[in-house]
Scaffold this motif. Structure first.
Motif, PDB file in Angstrom:
ATOM      1  N   UNK A 157      -7.030  10.410   4.918  1.00 26.74           N
ATOM      2  CA  UNK A 157      -8.082   9.459   4.602  1.00 26.74           C
ATOM      3  C   UNK A 157      -9.408  10.166   4.349  1.00 26.74           C
ATOM      4  N   UNK A 158     -10.213   9.549   3.525  1.00 26.63           N
ATOM      5  CA  UNK A 158     -11.529  10.081   3.185  1.00 26.63           C
ATOM      6  C   UNK A 158     -12.536   9.687   4.261  1.00 26.63           C
ATOM      7  N   UNK A 159     -13.281  10.682   4.761  1.00 25.89           N
ATOM      8  CA  UNK A 159     -14.318  10.399   5.763  1.00 25.89           C
ATOM      9  C   UNK A 159     -15.653  11.003   5.348  1.00 25.89           C
ATOM     10  N   UNK A 167      -7.924   9.959   0.580  1.00 24.07           N
ATOM     11  CA  UNK A 167      -7.165   8.730   0.457  1.00 24.07           C
ATOM     12  C   UNK A 167      -7.978   7.480   0.743  1.00 24.07           C
ATOM     13  N   UNK A 168      -7.573   6.387   0.109  1.00 18.08           N
ATOM     14  CA  UNK A 168      -8.190   5.068   0.257  1.00 18.08           C
ATOM     15  C   UNK A 168      -9.648   5.084  -0.190  1.00 18.08           C
ATOM     16  N   UNK A 169      -9.887   5.619  -1.344  1.00 20.34           N
ATOM     17  CA  UNK A 169     -11.249   5.698  -1.876  1.00 20.34           C
ATOM     18  C   UNK A 169     -11.250   5.458  -3.373  1.00 20.34           C
ATOM     19  N   UNK A 170     -12.355   4.900  -3.852  1.00 15.28           N
ATOM     20  CA  UNK A 170     -12.603   4.760  -5.284  1.00 15.28           C
ATOM     21  C   UNK A 170     -13.875   5.541  -5.590  1.00 15.28           C
ATOM     22  N   UNK A 171     -13.723   6.652  -6.305  1.00 12.24           N
ATOM     23  CA  UNK A 171     -14.868   7.471  -6.695  1.00 12.24           C
ATOM     24  C   UNK A 171     -15.302   7.046  -8.096  1.00 12.24           C
ATOM     25  N   UNK A 172     -16.591   7.094  -8.356  1.00 12.91           N
ATOM     26  CA  UNK A 172     -17.103   6.582  -9.625  1.00 12.91           C
ATOM     27  C   UNK A 172     -18.177   7.496 -10.188  1.00 12.91           C
ATOM     28  N   UNK A 235      -3.680   6.768   0.166  1.00 11.61           N
ATOM     29  CA  UNK A 235      -3.175   7.746   1.129  1.00 11.61           C
ATOM     30  C   UNK A 235      -1.654   7.655   1.159  1.00 11.61           C
ATOM     31  N   UNK A 236      -0.988   8.772   1.050  1.00 13.45           N
ATOM     32  CA  UNK A 236       0.471   8.773   0.912  1.00 13.45           C
ATOM     33  C   UNK A 236       1.209   8.963   2.230  1.00 13.45           C
ATOM     34  N   UNK A 237       0.491   9.113   3.327  1.00 11.11           N
ATOM     35  CA  UNK A 237       1.142   9.511   4.576  1.00 11.11           C
ATOM     36  C   UNK A 237       1.807   8.369   5.335  1.00 11.11           C
TER      37      UNK A 237
END
Length: 390
Positions: A157-159, A167-172, A235-237
């Protein structure tokens, strides 16, 4: 979408890239007379040969490019991109390259046969550094997309630190409109389709040099062209593959609705697939309403799926097996059901059918199959079953 800052002219830094690896090879009219579909081939006749699609609506609108499979071990990204290629649009043009790096996908690895990370071959202001990267960039040259969406996965996951996982993020890209749309997509997804808050999607802008991961496709698209760009990561985990694919589709659908889709295609209450334990019937209405007739006391129908074999959700099927789905037990307390629609391939796209359908299991892993019923007052309800295939 209008960028917040002025961008350089389209492809000015890479005008010499050849288009020989990209050619339209066929066209066929869809059943919907308002939309046509073409296909094109990248690097035809080589080990990197892959196919893209172009869906064009009669109504004018922007061009959107969706890419998957730059990394071959990020399965949800390329599977979602493939399913997006059939998404109905009402205006503009949707271009998809689902399996950008076929040799990496075939080996299930991040790196392709050329020994390089494809998503590190797109330096800003310069020509891409490998043959495949140049061919992918040729797609942007050919179609000049207004929006680029790249679908990926991460183990963690992205922190706030990309080194630990994204994981679980939308970058723009760094545009006010891009940020707004990314936030709306994340909010809609988290509210309606992610039941465990540990997997809520976050939003962040592309980093600036020198701290960013260098030479990524979306960075080059945002900085060398007029495109607004997004990079989505699941996230694929932990979550099931079918769930991650649907998350990606939901992100794409949300980012596209203003550009290519009708407003009713992305409604905050629309939960037609029942992701992650949602009940799937709290607002699934084609016209974007809350599932009930305006001002009437209509009671919504109940969607019920029976299966043959009866214990299908507990059976480990083999690829190629079939299962029969039966909606005959569905009912409407104050009227009748007038339409049955099925999504038997986990794509979030319902197609009209009868009370029963026979589904062929060509998908390995867990696959959600969904039913949507509509009563004579226009109210809808959905139900799903999860089928496992070895």
């Amino acid at each position: 979408m209008q960028p917040e800052t002025e961008r350089r002219p389209l492809l000015a830094a890479a005008a010499g890239v050849a288009l020989g690896g990209l050619g339209i090879v066929g066209a066929s009219d869809r059943a919907n007379a308002e939309t046509s579909e073409d296909s094109f081939t990248i690097l035809e006749g080589t080990e990197y040969e892959t196919t893209g699609t172009v869906r064009t609506a009669d109504a004018d609108g922007p061009t959107v490019l969706v890419v998957g499979g730059l990394h071959g071990n990020e399965v949800a990204g390329y599977e979602a991109a493939a399913s997006v290629s059939d998404m109905d649009i009402v205006r503009g043009r949707l271009v998809t390259v689902p399996r950008a790096n076929v040799t990496a996908i075939e080996s299930g690895s991040r790196i392709g046969d050329d020994g390089t990370d494809l998503n590190r071959q797109f330096p800003t202001g310069e020509e891409p550094t490998t043959e495949l990267a140049r061919a992918i960039w040729g797609v942007l040259e050919r179609f000049e997309p207004d929006v680029v969406i790249d679908l990926h996965e991460s183990r963690n996951l992205y922190d706030g630190d990309v080194e630990d996982g994204v994981g679980q993020a939308i970058f723009h890209s760094r545009d006010a409109e891009a940020e707004r749309e990314a936030e709306e997509a994340a909010d809609q997804l988290n509210e309606n389709h992610v039941s465990d808050s540990a997997y809520d999607f976050t939003v962040a802008p592309f980093s600036l040099p020198p701290s960013e991961t260098p030479n990524m496709l979306v960075h080059k698209a945002a900085r060398d062209t007029d495109a607004v760009a997004f990079l989505a990561e699941t996230v694929s985990s932990e979550p099931e593959l079918s769930t991650r694919i649907r998350w990606h589709r939901r992100i794409v659908r949300s980012l596209l609705w203003e550009e290519l889709l009708d407003e009713s295609a992305i409604d905050d209450g629309d939960d037609e697939d029942g992701d992650e334990g949602e009940d799937g019937d709290d607002g699934d209405e084609e016209d974007g309403s809350d599932g009930e007739d305006d001002g009437a006391d209509n009671e919504p129908p109940e969607a019920v799926i029976g299966t043959d074999p009866a214990d299908a959700e507990d059976v480990d099927f083999s690829e190629g097996d079939t299962v029969v789905l039966d909606a005959s037990a569905s009912s409407d307390p104050d009227g009748e059901i007038v339409r049955y629609e099925w999504d038997v391939d986990g794509t979030d796209e319902f197609e009209e059918g009868g009370e029963t359908v026979e589904a062929s299991l060509s998908y390995c892993g867990e696959l959600s199959m969904a039913l949507r019923v509509t009563d004579d007052d226009g109210a809808t309800a959905t139900e799903e079953v999860v089928i496992s295939t070895e």
